[in-house]
Write a protein that holds these residues in place. Sequence first.
Motif, PDB file in Angstrom:
ATOM      1  N   LEU A 145       0.829  -1.210   0.000  1.00  0.00           N
ATOM      2  CA  LEU A 145       0.000   0.000   0.000  1.00  0.00           C
ATOM      3  C   LEU A 145       0.860   1.256   0.000  1.00  0.00           C
ATOM      4  CD1 LEU A 145      -2.891  -0.883   2.506  1.00  0.00           C
ATOM      5  CD2 LEU A 145      -2.804  -1.179   0.025  1.00  0.00           C
ATOM      6  N   ASP A 146       2.023   1.192   0.634  1.00  0.00           N
ATOM      7  CA  ASP A 146       2.911   2.354   0.722  1.00  0.00           C
ATOM      8  C   ASP A 146       3.913   2.410  -0.422  1.00  0.00           C
ATOM      9  OD1 ASP A 146       1.638   2.936   3.085  1.00  0.00           O
ATOM     10  OD2 ASP A 146       3.262   2.265   4.385  1.00  0.00           O
ATOM     11  N   ALA A 147       3.972   1.372  -1.247  1.00  0.00           N
ATOM     12  CA  ALA A 147       5.008   1.286  -2.284  1.00  0.00           C
ATOM     13  C   ALA A 147       4.743   2.261  -3.420  1.00  0.00           C
ATOM     14  CB  ALA A 147       5.076  -0.136  -2.831  1.00  0.00           C
ATOM     15  N   GLU A 148       5.818   2.756  -3.985  1.00  0.00           N
ATOM     16  CA  GLU A 148       5.740   3.561  -5.196  1.00  0.00           C
ATOM     17  C   GLU A 148       5.834   2.636  -6.409  1.00  0.00           C
ATOM     18  OE1 GLU A 148       8.849   6.418  -4.947  1.00  0.00           O
ATOM     19  OE2 GLU A 148       7.993   7.441  -3.199  1.00  0.00           O
ATOM     20  N   THR A 149       5.396   3.138  -7.551  1.00  0.00           N
ATOM     21  CA  THR A 149       5.457   2.327  -8.766  1.00  0.00           C
ATOM     22  C   THR A 149       6.900   1.938  -9.062  1.00  0.00           C
ATOM     23  OG1 THR A 149       3.515   3.450  -9.660  1.00  0.00           O
ATOM     24  CG2 THR A 149       4.907   2.253 -11.219  1.00  0.00           C
ATOM     25  N   ALA A 150       7.127   0.645  -9.235  1.00  0.00           N
ATOM     26  CA  ALA A 150       8.471   0.123  -9.485  1.00  0.00           C
ATOM     27  C   ALA A 150       8.576  -0.367 -10.929  1.00  0.00           C
ATOM     28  CB  ALA A 150       8.776  -1.010  -8.521  1.00  0.00           C
TER      29      ALA A 150
END
Length: 463
Positions: free
Chosen positions: A275-280
Amino acid sequence: MERPNAWKKFSPEQLEEVEELARAYRAFISENKTERECVTASVALAEAAGYVELGACVEQGRALKPGDRVYAVSHKKTLMLAQIGTAPIEQGMNILGAHIDSPRLDLKQNPLYESDGLAYLDTHYYGGVKAYHWVATPLALHGVVCKKDGSVVEVRIGEDAADPVFCISDLLIHLAQDQMKKPAAEAVEHENLDVIIGGRPVAIEGDEDQKDPVKKLFCDLIAERYGIDEEDFLSAEIEVVPAGPARDMGLDRSMILGYGHDDRVCSYPSLKAILDAETAERTSICLLVDKEEIGSVGATGMTSRFFENTVAEIMELAGEGGQLALRRALAASRMLSSDVSAGFDPLYADRFEKRNSAYLGHGLCFNKYTGSGGKSGSNDANAEYMALVRDIMDEAGVAFQTCELGRVNAGGGGTIAYILAEYGMDVIDSGVPVLSMHSLWEVADKADIYEAYRGYRAFLARA
């Protein structure tokens, strides 16, 4: 090779983050004690973070592009979240997997009976439990009753301060001479784990010969409160779990005592990480699955086709449809199969091998293999993948440790890792060390929960 204690490296700002995460996690496991409750709560968090239901995208024919966030649910008990990366999905995904079911008691389909003035609910245990843990302790009921008209009634009794609780009786010590001579596995029979639910008979004027009057009063009360009758238990899923919230443990408040750390102490940090991840570059996946405690079977277990089918739907909407592309994507993926590890317990030191044990407070655990005996039933991660994981964790400054599940031939256990490895992807077991695993109240260290969250985020960003 000794790994340092993670608490020693935290800055004041990180200590605040540790406590913030611990508060959120403690609330999550206190409120959500069944797989259904975990999925419902997780979906709410996902939608608040911008995730949309995959089925709606399929109906609309909506194309998926990098940065899009979608989720899918199977039978209200298993959840998959995906954040589309910038690279083609065919090049592989980074996957976090954990399970949200926990050992418990399930009500049988025909559970209600009265005996000698007490009313009971008959149970069947789920997963690996020690029967003697469940006697003489406050219990709660969580679950659903599905009626013939299609309506679903949610049941939750024993958690509110104003609620009654339930209990399974134990034999008093004064009469337990024979019981105390039995092995622990036989001291309390699993068939006798029946929950006392009432002791007051119904009062019907002019009908003092009412059959099973205590059971009748219970039926009257649930009919009044929930609109259900005894027949409705035939289509119910009600779980008996320990009553009460998770609590901080220790005068230093360094640990959390709670029900269901196995495996929500891994599933919640996995959920929060995505949920906290940025687009990788690579598409990020979080799998929260059911039925791991009984072999990952059934429509909601990891052996079902839910994961594979959902990836196929996502790839179709991303313009990468087709069986060959799907197979390539699965084989090129990398996964952390997150499940709890056995924390080293000094009181039972002879069950562990110290150099290869997980220690509370020393960070995220990696088990190259699990299984039992000669690694039977385990996934055994290859050295190249272990090296990649080490590099990711070190670059992110994540405290981690490597471990095994106790001494050789002391026992053993498995996870969902081997199931995903069948696609040919790289998989390694990881997780949080826990004391008193599979007991009613398990112990986890806040530092390990925090490092697991940080490790999962680093994995999604770089693997």
